[in-house]
Scaffold this motif. Sequence first.
Motif, PDB file in Angstrom:
ATOM      1  N   ALA A   1       0.472  -0.858   0.103  1.00 54.08           N
ATOM      2  CA  ALA A   1       0.121  -0.054  -0.383  1.00 54.08           C
ATOM      3  C   ALA A   1       0.461   1.131  -0.175  1.00 54.08           C
ATOM      4  O   ALA A   1       0.660   2.810  -0.730  1.00 54.08           O
ATOM      5  CB  ALA A   1      -0.728   0.087   1.536  1.00 54.08           C
ATOM      6  N   ALA A   2       2.080   1.344   0.755  1.00 50.65           N
ATOM      7  CA  ALA A   2       3.000   2.558   0.396  1.00 50.65           C
ATOM      8  C   ALA A   2       3.525   2.722  -0.527  1.00 50.65           C
ATOM      9  O   ALA A   2       3.642   3.732  -0.951  1.00 50.65           O
ATOM     10  CB  ALA A   2       3.898   1.946   1.456  1.00 50.65           C
ATOM     11  N   PHE A   3       4.154   1.739  -1.344  1.00 52.69           N
ATOM     12  CA  PHE A   3       4.162   1.915  -2.373  1.00 52.69           C
ATOM     13  C   PHE A   3       3.142   2.349  -3.384  1.00 52.69           C
ATOM     14  O   PHE A   3       3.827   3.160  -4.048  1.00 52.69           O
ATOM     15  CB  PHE A   3       5.086  -0.028  -3.078  1.00 52.69           C
ATOM     16  N   ALA A   4       2.029   2.008  -3.618  1.00 56.20           N
ATOM     17  CA  ALA A   4       1.162   2.696  -4.244  1.00 56.20           C
ATOM     18  C   ALA A   4       0.680   3.923  -4.275  1.00 56.20           C
ATOM     19  O   ALA A   4       1.067   4.764  -4.858  1.00 56.20           O
ATOM     20  CB  ALA A   4      -0.326   1.453  -3.939  1.00 56.20           C
ATOM     21  N   VAL A   5       0.622   4.207  -2.755  1.00 52.52           N
ATOM     22  CA  VAL A   5       0.342   5.258  -2.382  1.00 52.52           C
ATOM     23  C   VAL A   5       1.927   6.495  -2.890  1.00 52.52           C
ATOM     24  O   VAL A   5       1.164   7.370  -3.485  1.00 52.52           O
ATOM     25  CB  VAL A   5       0.050   5.829  -0.233  1.00 52.52           C
TER      26      VAL A   5
END
Lengths: 384, 307
Positions: free
Chosen positions: A360-364
């Motif tokens: 999720a952090a990569f996506a954000v």
Amino acid sequence: MIFSIATKEWKLLLKEKGTFFWLLLMPVMFIVLFGTVLGQLGSTPQTLTYIDMDRSSASEALLASLEAKGGYKLEAKDAGTLDDELSRIREGKLSSLLVIPKGFDGALAEGGNSQASVVLYSDAASDTVAGLRTTLENVASDYREQRIDDALKSAGANEESRKQALQSPLRIEDKPQNSTESNTVTQVVPGYTVMFVFFVMISMIRRFVTDKTTGMTARLRTTRMSPLNYLLGMWLAYLGVALVQCTVLLAFGHYAYDVQLGDLSAIAALVFMLALCGTGIGLALSMVVRGENQGMAFVQLITMGGAVLGGLWFPLEYMPKAMQTVSHFIPQYWAQKAFQDIMVRGDHLSGILPSLAVLAAFAVACIAIALLRFRGFMKSALSG
Amino acid sequence: MSYAIEVEQLTKSYENKAALRGIGFKVEAGSCFGLLGPNGAGKSTTMKILSGLLEPDQGKARIFGNDLGTAANEVRKQVGYVPQSITLYEKLSAADNLVFFGEMYGVKGKELKRRIDEVLEQVGLADRAKDAVEKFSGGMKRRVNIAAALLHRPKLIIMDEPTVGIDPQSRNHIFEMIRSLQQSGVTVLYSTHYMEEVESMCDSLAIVDNGQVIAGGTLGEVMDRFGTQAVYLELQDGKAPPALAEYGKAEAKDGGWILETATPLDALADWAEVCKERSLKVKRLEMVRPSLEHVFLTLTGTTLRDN
């Protein structure tokens, strides 16, 4: 309007044969190829080439023991071919040759300090010799135990005391901690699923760049479509593609190779987060790259580099320690880890939360980059 | 008088290179307005500003009274933009392309379906709706390109060279369509390099060069103001005609000779008289209507404009 853009994109993707090849056919081919090859490793018996110059019952017993312990397929050669076989080893055409010299039986039966010997000729470059050497050492150990047993028997020891004397002080208790049966396909199916999800970036970059260079983006801006609608519509389209792709590949692994998927709700959450991450990176790249060629270079770097460093092709334990540390900064590593946690270790949603959080952090982060660069992308598209 | 377009003192620069230097014109509602100019004159930049694609550095532009700077979304509802390049998804059918563009213009459901049928009929492609655009000829693609801008019933159509590189039949169909649109009250802003298109379709025009309007008005006004009248003479033996000193020097053209003059009737009578006196056999002798192309080249020069 967002859904209209996504629907248009899905229609286009269905018309483009390359989409099916890259996103579905290619990964299925990889899974079939590597699943078949790696799945049969160890099940094919290794050939043990030998020359029995002794031709005794003892030499035959030794060969039978090697066949039984190592699972070797025995291949006999005549004594007169020794030089030819040794030449083949030197040329790399044969990995090893076991020679049982004449007098083997006599030396074995003599007892006392005498030692019977066998000769193992080997190709130093071959990986299979180590296994054969270990098997030979095990067989030699059996001979030693037999000699000790014979000596104790001669000394008048009864069977119970001989058994106690020969018993190893070390006992190995094998207790696998994985709740599910694991095999090489359990590595291959999620590995190639993760790898090929990132290939969706190719289609994303191609579409954004083509829309920009053909004037489509500019034309759409003259309609009531807002720039953000365009970005979200395109993203939704490829998010859907990645979700379908993951579902198809995992289902294929399950039905074709009996891969146990584990907790399906956890798998669903992971697939969604993986798709979010892959398309997020694709979105950021589409906004950053100057042209299609540059985009393709980045995609190769991210997919191939990520596959190696993320442990998608082989277990990370095979890699140097430094590389294993670097892999923690690769989204593929976290996706593969989470798949393994669910499918091999029987984890549920709570167990993969750290991996989901990293994805999720990569996506954000990537979506933030895409949004920051979007104004520049539109400006470039409109002034062209 | 109500205006569809009012442009005042628009300026626009790209990286310190001025594309527009205070361009200004007005387009009457319901008319067909031709925007002419050599390459790089500022036509496309003007059209992109009016379509809401670009923002001017300075100046005002209003579409049906709505300021582009403050009511861009309202303007988008009223304008249909046909870009110079064919911007369609080639793999999709004509109908699928129109569904997409219709939805982008906010048209939905049965109304969209009805409009798609109507515009395909208008552009003469009703029987090819299901075919992929990639199978179409250049002219057919151009017609779908136009159809995509008509779906939301715009009051103003901005067309940037819509007939480039197409067959005469498609071009004629597009002309008929534009006339039909105009008859139904739609205003057309038309940019082209083909002067005869402007002459046959446009009520008024503006000739743009170096980011400014250098001539404008109705076709008649522009021709009256900038077009020099002339007399054409062609002798049967192909030789040069006798000179008429008081009218200046005649120039060879199309196998004969042309004499530009402010008094063409007098020149024609004098030339006829001289030919009669010298027993010269005349093949053609007539007054020539000045062409827009001649006016255009006179105003913008004949130097190549490749950029």
